[in-house]
Design a protein around this motif. Structure first.
Motif, PDB file in Angstrom:
ATOM      1  N   LEU A  22       0.832  -1.193   0.000  1.00 18.12           N
ATOM      2  CA  LEU A  22       0.000   0.000   0.000  1.00 18.12           C
ATOM      3  C   LEU A  22       0.871   1.250   0.000  1.00 18.12           C
ATOM      4  CD1 LEU A  22      -3.087  -0.080   2.321  1.00 18.12           C
ATOM      5  CD2 LEU A  22      -2.731   1.238   0.223  1.00 18.12           C
ATOM      6  N   PHE A  23       1.880   1.230   0.880  1.00 14.59           N
ATOM      7  CA  PHE A  23       2.734   2.408   0.981  1.00 14.59           C
ATOM      8  C   PHE A  23       3.534   2.618  -0.296  1.00 14.59           C
ATOM      9  CE2 PHE A  23       1.918   3.171   5.383  1.00 14.59           C
ATOM     10  CZ  PHE A  23       2.208   4.512   5.502  1.00 14.59           C
ATOM     11  N   LYS A  24       4.044   1.519  -0.848  1.00 17.67           N
ATOM     12  CA  LYS A  24       4.814   1.670  -2.079  1.00 17.67           C
ATOM     13  C   LYS A  24       3.953   2.264  -3.181  1.00 17.67           C
ATOM     14  CE  LYS A  24       7.816  -2.239  -1.246  1.00 17.67           C
ATOM     15  NZ  LYS A  24       8.172  -3.578  -1.705  1.00 17.67           N
ATOM     16  N   SER A  25       2.736   1.737  -3.269  1.00 20.06           N
ATOM     17  CA  SER A  25       1.822   2.228  -4.294  1.00 20.06           C
ATOM     18  C   SER A  25       1.524   3.706  -4.064  1.00 20.06           C
ATOM     19  CB  SER A  25       0.539   1.403  -4.245  1.00 20.06           C
ATOM     20  OG  SER A  25      -0.436   1.985  -5.054  1.00 20.06           O
ATOM     21  N   LEU A  26       1.262   4.017  -2.798  1.00 18.14           N
ATOM     22  CA  LEU A  26       1.021   5.415  -2.419  1.00 18.14           C
ATOM     23  C   LEU A  26       2.135   6.323  -2.909  1.00 18.14           C
ATOM     24  CD1 LEU A  26       0.688   7.950  -0.531  1.00 18.14           C
ATOM     25  CD2 LEU A  26       1.490   6.509   1.310  1.00 18.14           C
ATOM     26  N   LEU A  27       3.353   5.884  -2.662  1.00 22.07           N
ATOM     27  CA  LEU A  27       4.475   6.770  -2.915  1.00 22.07           C
ATOM     28  C   LEU A  27       4.705   6.955  -4.401  1.00 22.07           C
ATOM     29  CD1 LEU A  27       6.550   5.330  -0.005  1.00 22.07           C
ATOM     30  CD2 LEU A  27       5.480   7.574  -0.121  1.00 22.07           C
ATOM     31  N   LEU A  28       4.557   5.877  -5.146  1.00 14.75           N
ATOM     32  CA  LEU A  28       4.702   6.000  -6.590  1.00 14.75           C
ATOM     33  C   LEU A  28       3.659   6.962  -7.144  1.00 14.75           C
ATOM     34  CD1 LEU A  28       5.438   2.286  -7.407  1.00 14.75           C
ATOM     35  CD2 LEU A  28       6.954   4.235  -7.826  1.00 14.75           C
ATOM     36  N   LEU A  57      10.051  10.413  -1.211  1.00 12.83           N
ATOM     37  CA  LEU A  57       9.258   9.254  -1.587  1.00 12.83           C
ATOM     38  C   LEU A  57      10.124   8.150  -2.153  1.00 12.83           C
ATOM     39  CD1 LEU A  57       6.356  11.396  -2.955  1.00 12.83           C
ATOM     40  CD2 LEU A  57       6.375  10.063  -0.843  1.00 12.83           C
ATOM     41  N   ILE A  93      10.489   4.393  -0.513  1.00 14.59           N
ATOM     42  CA  ILE A  93      10.343   3.153  -1.280  1.00 14.59           C
ATOM     43  C   ILE A  93      11.551   2.256  -1.045  1.00 14.59           C
ATOM     44  CG2 ILE A  93      10.349   2.195  -3.610  1.00 14.59           C
ATOM     45  CD1 ILE A  93       8.663   4.729  -4.361  1.00 14.59           C
ATOM     46  N   LEU A 106      11.330   0.895   2.500  1.00 12.37           N
ATOM     47  CA  LEU A 106      10.330  -0.148   2.707  1.00 12.37           C
ATOM     48  C   LEU A 106      10.771  -1.463   2.077  1.00 12.37           C
ATOM     49  CD1 LEU A 106       7.031   1.845   2.162  1.00 12.37           C
ATOM     50  CD2 LEU A 106       7.884   0.872   4.296  1.00 12.37           C
ATOM     51  N   LYS A 156      -2.615   9.750  -0.419  1.00 12.24           N
ATOM     52  CA  LYS A 156      -2.760   9.013  -1.674  1.00 12.24           C
ATOM     53  C   LYS A 156      -4.191   9.109  -2.162  1.00 12.24           C
ATOM     54  CE  LYS A 156      -2.772   4.328  -3.471  1.00 12.24           C
ATOM     55  NZ  LYS A 156      -2.765   2.901  -3.147  1.00 12.24           N
ATOM     56  N   GLN A 172      -5.898   7.246   0.804  1.00 11.28           N
ATOM     57  CA  GLN A 172      -5.245   7.070   2.110  1.00 11.28           C
ATOM     58  C   GLN A 172      -4.932   8.433   2.697  1.00 11.28           C
ATOM     59  OE1 GLN A 172      -1.298   5.112   2.476  1.00 11.28           O
ATOM     60  NE2 GLN A 172      -2.329   3.764   3.924  1.00 11.28           N
TER      61      GLN A 172
END
Lengths: 198, 198
Positions: free
Chosen positions: A4-10, B9, B13, B16, B94, B145
Motif C-alpha cells: 500500500l505504501f509503495k503504491s502510495l508513494l509511486l 518518496l 520506497i 520499505l 494518496k 489514504q
C-alpha cells in the motif's frame, strides 16, 4: 501495508510531477483552509539546514486544540533540547534520526543523560508531556522530514543549553520561531519564565 | 518543495524494500510507544473497502489531547456523514476524494446540501468543529489514504443517515469502531444521545 505504501508513494511522485494548482480558502461560510502542500512555501526562519511548514496552526489558521507541522532537517542538524507541556506525536516521513529523550522526573532537577532511540522512515512515536527531548538528523546525506502534531497550541517551548541545565533554567521561547510573524513585536522576544508548567 | 517530496518518496520506497523490524515500547520509565508503521496490522473493523490504523490513540496509547489515524478507503467507499465536537486536520497521502461539508449553522436544523470540495494527494484541510462532513474515494481504481488528526479524544461521532436528517437525530457512535476492543461490551453499543454537544 508495505504494498500500500509503495503504491502510495509511486502515485504521489506521479502526482507531484503532473499536478496543477488549486486552492480553496472558503466554501461559503465554511472555512476548511484547504491547501496543496507542494505549493506552501517552506521557511527556514533563519536556521541553517532547517525548513518548516505549519499545516494547521493556532496563529496561522485559528486552531484551538491541535497543531500540525511539516519539518525538514538537513544532515547533522537538529532541534534544540526542549520540553513543552503538551502531547506530541511524530511521524517520520523521510530519513533516520536519533531521538534523545529524558524523563521529567529525574531526581536531580535537570534532564540528565538522555535515552537514545534510533528512529527511521515510516515510524511513529509519542513524546510524553514535559519530557525534555531532541531530534538529530544522524544520516550523512539524507534530509530528515517528519510530521509533528501537538496539542494545546500555541506551543510554549522551554529550551535547555544542555542535558544538565536545571529544568527551572530552561528558557521559554514564545512565540516559537514560525509564529513570530503573527504577533506583536513586544511579545516576540525570548524571556525567562517561572517554568511553572513543568 | 517538489524536489524534497520526490526525494522523500524515493527514499521511503527504498526503505520499505530493505527495512528490518524494530520495536521499542519503553525506554526505562519513559514510554514513547515507538512503532514501525509498516509492521502495524491494519483492521477493517468489518467494513468493506476500509482499513484503519491508530497511530496514537486515547484507548490504545493513553493519549489525552490528540489522536492520529491512518485510514484507507477502496475506490467508491466513504466515511459516513458525521460530525464531532473536536477539531480535525486531514493530510491526503494518496488518491483523490470529494469532501462533502455542511455548516453547523444551517437555519433548518439539519445539514442541508453540502459543499463539495475535490481533494487530492499531498493536500491538507481542516474540518471545523461540529461541521457535518463525509469523505468519498472518488477515484475509479486507486485507494484513498489519509492521516486524520483529532483533538479531545476519544472521539464521539454523531452519524447522519442523510444530509436532511435533523442534527438532533444523528446517532452517537461511541466508542468508534476501532476503539470497541478497548472497552466493556455493555458500553460498546450504538445508542441515541441528547446531541447536546452541537
Amino acid at each position: 501495508m508495505m504494498n500500500l505504501f509503495k503504491s502510495l508513494l509511486l502515485h504521489i511522485i506521479f502526482f507531484l510531477s503532473s499536478s496543477s494548482s488549486s486552492s480553496i480558502n472558503n466554501t461559503g461560510s465554511t472555512a476548511i483552509q484547504f491547501r496543496n502542500i507542494s505549493e506552501i512555501p517552506q521557511n527556514s526562519h533563519g536556521i541553517a539546514g532547517y525548513s518548516h511548514i505549519t499545516l494547521a496552526g493556532s496563529f496561522a489558521h485559528g486552531m484551538k486544540e491541535v497543531e500540525v507541522w511539516l519539518e525538514t532537517f538537513a544532515p547533522g542538524s537538529h532541534t534544540p533540547i526542549h520540553r513543552h507541556s503538551c502531547e506530541e506525536v511524530f511521524i517520520i516521513l523521510k530519513g533516520t534520526a536519533t531521538l534523545f529523550l529524558a524523563s521529567n522526573s529525574h531526581p536531580s532537577h535537570f534532564p540528565g543523560n538522555p535515552h537514545q532511540i534510533p528512529v527511521f522512515q515510516n515510524s511513529t512515536f509519542i513524546v510524553p508531556v514535559n519530557h525534555p527531548h531532541q531530534l538529530w538528523n544522524t544520516h550523512e546525506h539524507e534530509d530528515l522530514q517528519f510530521l509533528a502534531i501537538i496539542s494545546r497550541p500555541p506551543v510554549k517551548v522551554f529550551i535547555y543549553d544542555d542535558w544538565f541545565m536545571p529544568h527551572t533554567e530552561a528558557k521559554l521561547k514564545f512565540p516559537i520561531f514560525w509564529d513570530e510573524g503573527f504577533v506583536q513585536p513586544n511579545t516576540s522576544k525570548d524571556h525567562h519564565d517561572h517554568n511553572d508548567d513543568l
